[in-house]
Motif scaffolding. Structure first.
Motif, short mmCIF file in Angstrom:
data_model
loop_
_atom_site.label_atom_id
_atom_site.label_comp_id
_atom_site.label_asym_id
_atom_site.label_seq_id
_atom_site.Cartn_x
_atom_site.Cartn_y
_atom_site.Cartn_z
N SER A 85 0.76 -1.11 -0.04
CA SER A 85 -0.05 0.06 -0.03
C SER A 85 0.85 1.23 -0.07
O SER A 85 1.86 1.31 0.86
N ILE A 104 -8.11 -2.42 -8.09
CA ILE A 104 -8.02 -1.84 -6.85
C ILE A 104 -6.71 -1.10 -6.77
O ILE A 104 -5.49 -1.61 -7.11
N TYR A 108 -4.99 1.04 -1.60
CA TYR A 108 -5.72 0.20 -0.60
C TYR A 108 -4.60 -0.59 0.39
O TYR A 108 -3.71 -0.85 -0.14
N ASN A 113 -9.89 -2.44 6.87
CA ASN A 113 -11.37 -2.50 7.37
C ASN A 113 -11.71 -3.89 8.25
O ASN A 113 -12.13 -3.73 9.56
N TYR A 141 -16.26 6.25 -4.49
CA TYR A 141 -15.20 5.42 -3.74
C TYR A 141 -13.86 5.03 -4.82
O TYR A 141 -14.01 5.09 -5.92
N SER A 142 -12.81 4.58 -4.12
CA SER A 142 -11.70 4.03 -4.81
C SER A 142 -11.50 2.66 -5.15
O SER A 142 -10.56 2.39 -5.77
N TYR A 144 -12.31 -0.12 -3.15
CA TYR A 144 -11.65 -0.98 -2.19
C TYR A 144 -12.72 -2.22 -1.79
O TYR A 144 -13.64 -1.93 -1.61
N ASP A 146 -13.21 -4.04 0.61
CA ASP A 146 -13.56 -4.09 1.87
C ASP A 146 -14.78 -2.78 2.09
O ASP A 146 -14.90 -2.44 3.28
N CYS A 147 -15.36 -2.49 1.09
CA CYS A 147 -16.29 -1.14 1.12
C CYS A 147 -17.57 -1.53 0.61
O CYS A 147 -18.28 -0.54 0.35
#
Length: 242
Positions: A85, A104, A108, A113, A141-142, A144, A146-147
Motif C-alpha cells: 500500500s 484496486i 488500498y 477494515n 469511492y476508490s 476498495y 472492504d467497502c
C-alpha cells in the motif's frame, strides 16, 4: 439517497455504539448520524502507520465537537508488513490520477477494515453494545473490496459467530449489527447529510498525503472525490489546501 432517520433509531436511547473515525469527511458524517439516531458514541481511531498523523488530529477534533463519549486511538503499526500500500510503504507514490476501471488502487491497505472492525467489535462487546458504524461507501469511492455491501453483511455474520453475545443470542434484536449508513450515497449526498447534522468539515482531513498541519495536496484520489462532492452539493469547499 439520504438517511431516513425516522426508519432508523437506536435500540434504546443512549446505548453504546462504536464508530470507526478516521478524521475524514465520511467517518465524521457517520459519527454524526450515529449521534442523531440516539446512540452513545464511542469513537475509535488507529495510528496504523499512515503517511501522516494530521488525520488523527482531525479525528480528535471531530470526536470532541460531535460529542463522543470517549475517543480511543489504537497503535497498530501496519508498516511492519512491508509492501502492499502507498499509504503505509514509502516505496510507493500516492497516485494523483484515477486508476483503470475495476482495478484496486495502490492506496488500498491490505485487510485494513477487517482489522479495524475486529477491534471495534471487541470494544463494543466489552461496552455491552451491539452496534458498530463505519464509513464504507460503494458509490464515490476508490474501489476498495472492504467497502462493498456484501463485505458489510459478511462481517456482521462473522461478528455474530465469533462473540459470546452473538452465540448466546436467540433473537435478532440482541445480535450485533454493523452499520454502513452512507454506503449507497454519492459524495455530494454525504456532504449534504453531514452539513444537515452540523458537521464542521473544515475540521476534517481526507487527503492521503496531507502535511503535519493537515493541509491537503488537492491532487490525490481522496482529494479529487472530496472536491467533486462539495462542488456537486453546491457547498463551498472548506478544505485547507497546500
Amino acid at each position: 439517497m439520504s438517511v431516513n432517520f425516522e426508519m432508523m433509531h437506536a435500540r434504546k436511547p443512549n446505548v453504546p455504539a462504536v464508530v470507526l473515525l478516521s478524521g475524514g469527511l465520511d467517518s465524521a458524517t457517520v459519527l454524526a448520524i450515529a449521534k442523531k439516531l440516539g446512540y452513545a458514541v464511542y469513537a475509535l481511531s488507529f495510528r496504523y502507520g499512515q503517511r501522516h498523523s494530521s488525520e488523527l488530529d482531525a479525528a480528535t477534533r471531530v470526536a470532541k465537537s460531535l460529542g463522543a463519549v470517549e475517543h480511543q486511538i489504537i497503535d497498530l503499526d501496519l508498516r511492519r508488513f512491508v509492501g502492499g500500500s502507498a499509504l503505509t510503504d514509502d516505496a510507493y507514490d500516492v497516485p494523483t490520477s484515477p486508476g483503470a476501471n475495476n482495478e484496486i488502487p495502490i492506496t488500498y491497505v491490505p485487510a485494513r477494515n477487517t482489522i479495524m472492525l475486529s477491534v471495534a467489535l471487541g470494544w463494543a462487546e466489552a461496552l455491552g453494545g451491539l452496534d458498530i458504524f463505519f464509513g464504507a461507501n460503494a458509490v464515490d469511492y476508490s474501489g476498495y473490496p472492504d467497502c462493498r455491501p456484501d463485505y458489510v453483511k459478511s462481517f456482521e455474520a462473522m461478528a455474530n459467530l465469533a462473540t459470546k453475545v452473538g452465540v448466546e443470542s436467540h433473537q435478532e434484536s440482541t445480535r450485533f449489527r454493523v452499520h454502513a449508513p452512507i454506503i449507497q450515497m454519492s459524495k455530494a449526498q454525504i456532504v449534504q447529510t453531514g452539513m444537515s447534522l452540523g458537521v464542521d468539515f473544515s475540521q476534517t482531513v481526507s487527503c492521503y498525503q496531507a502535511n503535519a498541519e493537515g493541509l491537503a495536496c488537492g491532487q490525490c484520489e481522496s482529494c479529487r472525490l472530496r472536491k467533486e462532492g462539495f462542488q456537486s452539493a453546491g457547498i463551498p469547499d472548506p478544505t485547507h489546501y497546500l
